[in-house]
Design an enzyme around this catalytic site. Structure first.
Site, mmCIF file in Angstrom:
data_model
loop_
_atom_site.group_PDB
_atom_site.id
_atom_site.type_symbol
_atom_site.label_atom_id
_atom_site.label_comp_id
_atom_site.label_asym_id
_atom_site.label_seq_id
_atom_site.Cartn_x
_atom_site.Cartn_y
_atom_site.Cartn_z
ATOM 1 N N HIS A 225 12.628 -59.040 49.575
ATOM 2 C CA HIS A 225 12.234 -58.722 50.957
ATOM 3 C C HIS A 225 11.975 -57.238 51.131
ATOM 4 O O HIS A 225 12.026 -56.720 52.243
ATOM 5 C CB HIS A 225 13.336 -59.211 51.900
ATOM 6 N N GLU B 86 18.239 -41.660 30.019
ATOM 7 C CA GLU B 86 18.881 -40.505 29.360
ATOM 8 C C GLU B 86 18.737 -40.635 27.839
ATOM 9 O O GLU B 86 18.735 -39.638 27.111
ATOM 10 C CB GLU B 86 20.356 -40.401 29.756
ATOM 11 N N GLY C 38 28.304 -40.494 26.095
ATOM 12 C CA GLY C 38 28.725 -40.765 27.474
ATOM 13 C C GLY C 38 28.226 -42.104 27.983
ATOM 14 O O GLY C 38 28.991 -42.937 28.463
ATOM 15 N N ARG C 39 26.914 -42.369 27.797
ATOM 16 C CA ARG C 39 26.332 -43.605 28.336
ATOM 17 C C ARG C 39 26.654 -44.810 27.474
ATOM 18 O O ARG C 39 26.235 -45.919 27.753
ATOM 19 C CB ARG C 39 24.838 -43.424 28.524
ATOM 20 N N LYS D 73 34.245 -36.801 29.203
ATOM 21 C CA LYS D 73 34.166 -36.608 27.751
ATOM 22 C C LYS D 73 34.272 -35.118 27.416
ATOM 23 O O LYS D 73 35.080 -34.695 26.619
ATOM 24 C CB LYS D 73 32.847 -37.183 27.240
ATOM 25 N N GLU E 196 31.337 -31.312 38.729
ATOM 26 C CA GLU E 196 31.602 -32.204 39.874
ATOM 27 C C GLU E 196 32.953 -32.894 39.702
ATOM 28 O O GLU E 196 33.762 -32.997 40.634
ATOM 29 C CB GLU E 196 30.513 -33.259 39.994
ATOM 30 N N LYS F 94 23.388 -27.988 34.146
ATOM 31 C CA LYS F 94 24.801 -27.599 34.173
ATOM 32 C C LYS F 94 24.928 -26.081 33.974
ATOM 33 O O LYS F 94 25.718 -25.404 34.624
ATOM 34 C CB LYS F 94 25.564 -28.322 33.061
HETATM 35 O O1 F6P Z 1 24.437 -36.736 32.653
HETATM 36 C C1 F6P Z 1 24.809 -35.828 31.678
HETATM 37 C C2 F6P Z 1 26.151 -36.214 31.134
HETATM 38 O O2 F6P Z 1 26.526 -35.352 30.107
HETATM 39 C C3 F6P Z 1 26.172 -37.652 30.675
HETATM 40 O O3 F6P Z 1 25.669 -37.822 29.385
HETATM 41 C C4 F6P Z 1 27.644 -37.952 30.797
HETATM 42 O O4 F6P Z 1 27.895 -39.343 30.792
HETATM 43 C C5 F6P Z 1 27.966 -37.291 32.137
HETATM 44 O O5 F6P Z 1 27.132 -36.133 32.166
HETATM 45 C C6 F6P Z 1 29.418 -36.945 32.340
HETATM 46 O O6 F6P Z 1 29.832 -36.103 31.294
HETATM 47 P P1 F6P Z 1 31.420 -35.961 31.014
HETATM 48 O O7 F6P Z 1 31.923 -37.334 30.648
HETATM 49 O O8 F6P Z 1 31.492 -34.983 29.897
HETATM 50 O O9 F6P Z 1 32.062 -35.479 32.278
#
Ligand code: F6P
Length: 507
Positions: free
Chosen positions: A383, A352, A266-267, A208, A214, A497
């Site tokens: 289990h 979150e 995002g979520r 987003k 990463e 971040k």
């Molecule tokens: O975990 C933090 C966050 O900003 C989430 O809200 C989001 O889904 C994820 O990192 C990835 O963010 P992006 O889609 O901007 O790479």
């Protein structure tokens, strides 16, 4: 500061916002009168009332009879929802109002599964067209060879929801091989690329913000792999993002950037173009059926009376256990291996959204919000962790989630899954007494009295899964409204971040 909320450090006018639920009459009544932590007594009027606590919503069914809902607990919870302004906040959510109060943005995921907004429809159509082209084998790589493998790089909400649904819908229907890479540990991307031919592989960056280190590190590594094979990497690179300028600056050709609105959380984004892996693996019709299922649950949430409204009831139970019984965790067990990604998805969605320490107007809270969500799949978890649930000193409300079709399946193993979930719910509720026979009251016996929800979805069709996931989005929202917090920002993850970029400047 009643009726105000913070935005970029400034106080801004907003709808009248009841900020502190502990000052609401229903909260005080609940605090005074919440019954002891036990299930309704067998044969009591409360139990008879509890037996009526089975609810249907968009094909889902929830048996809530095994909860600590004695006498007037539920009526008081429903009063609390009204006093906290839930109906008006719900309407604001659906109207696309700025319910993300700290960022003054809408959180209009309900629009993502409707055709109400032209921009949403256009973005969805572009994503589906890309999936269609790949599934038809008509997208060519730099050498003219057809693309037969897609490597999606994304993390958090840009991975968890799409990964869950792609897996839950079963074996992919298309010929294109899909790899979803999320962790920055090189082993994941290496394993994906080892199964691919560079000239036939498309890299899709799903981010987003297009700033997640990463994801961008994985994309750069994948582009180096294409380059090492003598290819022009940009020709086999797409981006799905709400930051198109950043994607182009990164080197993604403008025509290969699929953008979407910045109010998509995002979520809450699997319904947006971020759901591309779902459409690629299972096709346009499956994705549209997923949206339809979520839309059906939306209609239930919007229209059902609070006392029959499943997201409302589940959200209120969340508040009951955290704030009036001090239960700090909730366990979720999907009795279906295809839902093994459900817990990681729900952890982000709920923790979150609800892991917040200030109210909408920035006032530090003097009560707990959210809970630690954990769990696994059944029957496997029986289990490993169920001893803790049956006989531990710390009670955890449990969600049992399984497929209704398993109950009468022709496969004895599916019948065993269903019956096991039901047996565990009864055992948590009734303890050894549930065995019926007079069991000697040795101290090591199971005490019972432990709450759980028994939730079923009809089948693994996309419509059912869409409804199930929308149910959890809305139960999360309900809790945020009761607590007076913003479910749609996540400043807590921004600090990591920022510190990371200080440690690794220029990366
Ligand atoms: O975990 C933090 C966050 O900003 C989430 O809200 C989001 O889904 C994820 O990192 C990835 O963010 P992006 O889609 O901007 O790479």
């Amino acid at each position: 500061m009643q009726g105000l909320c913070m935005h970029a450090g400034r106080v801004c006018p907003a709808a009248r916002l009841p900020m502190n639920p502990t000052q609401l009459p229903a909260w005080s009544s609940l605090a005074r009168r919440t019954s002891p932590a036990r299930l309704p007594e067998p044969g009591s009027s409360a139990q008879r009332q509890a037996r009526d606590l089975t609810f249907d919503a968009a094909g889902l069914r929830a048996d809530l009879s095994r909860h600590w809902l004695e006498r007037d607990t539920l009526p008081l919870l429903l009063e609390l929802a009204e006093q906290a302004g839930l109906p008006s906040w719900r309407q604001r959510l659906f109207d696309g109002a700025a319910v993300n109060t700290s960022e003054q943005r809408r959180a209009w995921h309900t629009a993502l599964r409707s055709d109400a907004d032209a921009g949403v429809v256009a973005a969805r159509d572009r994503m589906l067209a890309l999936a269609d082209a790949l599934r038809a084998g008509s997208l060519r790589g730099a050498t003219g060879a057809p693309i037969d493998t897609v490597v999606c790089c994304g993390i958090g909400g840009s991975d968890l929801g799409p990964r869950l649904v792609t897996e839950a819908l079963g074996a992919p229907s298309g010929a294109t091989r899909l790899h979803c890479v999320t962790n920055v540990d090189p082993v994941e991307l290496s394993a994906a690329l080892a199964q691919a031919r560079p000239e036939r592989t498309l890299i899709v960056a799903i981010s987003k913000s297009f700033t997640t280190m990463e994801t961008l590190a994985n994309v750069r590594a994948a582009l180096r792999w294409l380059h090492a094979a003598g290819l022009e990497p940009a020709q086999q690179l797409y981006a799905i993002t709400s930051a198109p300028a950043r994607a182009q600056a990164f080197g993604v050709p403008a025509a290969q950037v699929l953008d979407f609105a910045d109010w998509v959380g995002g979520r809450y984004s699997l319904w947006s173009p971020c759901g591309f892996p779902i459409a690629l693996a299972h096709g346009r019709q499956a994705f549209e059926a997923l949206l339809a299922g979520a839309a059906a649950l939306d209609a239930h949430f919007l229209d059902a009376p609070l006392e029959r409204n499943l997201p409302v009831l589940l959200g209120l139970l969340g508040v009951l256990y955290v704030n009036f019984h001090g239960l700090r965790t909730r366990a979720v067990f999907a009795y279906a291996q295809r839902l093994r990604q459900l817990v990681p998805y729900l952890q982000q969605l709920e923790m979150e959204s609800l892991g917040k320490r200030v109210s909408r107007d920035g006032t530090p809270l003097k009560f707990d919000t959210g809970c630690v969500l954990w769990g696994d799949v059944g029957t496997t978890a029986q289990h490993s962790v169920f001893q803790f649930l049956h006989q531990g000193t710390q009670v955890a409300p449990v969600d049992f989630i399984t497929c209704a079709a398993f109950e009468r399946s022709a496969d004895e193993r599916e019948r065993l899954l269903y019956a096991s979930a039901l047996a565990q719910a009864d055992a948590l509720a009734g303890g050894d007494a549930a065995l019926g026979a007079t069991v000697p009251a040795e101290p090591w016996r199971c005490p019972g009295g432990r709450p759980s929800s028994f939730i079923t979805f009809p089948d693994f069709a996309p419509h059912s899964l869409g409804a199930l996931l929308a149910l959890h989005e809305h139960r999360t929202f309900v809790q945020s409204v009761i607590w007076g917090i913003n479910a749609f920002d996540q400043f807590g993850v921004e600090i990591g971040k920022k510190l990371l970029s200080q440690r690794l400047p220029g990366q």
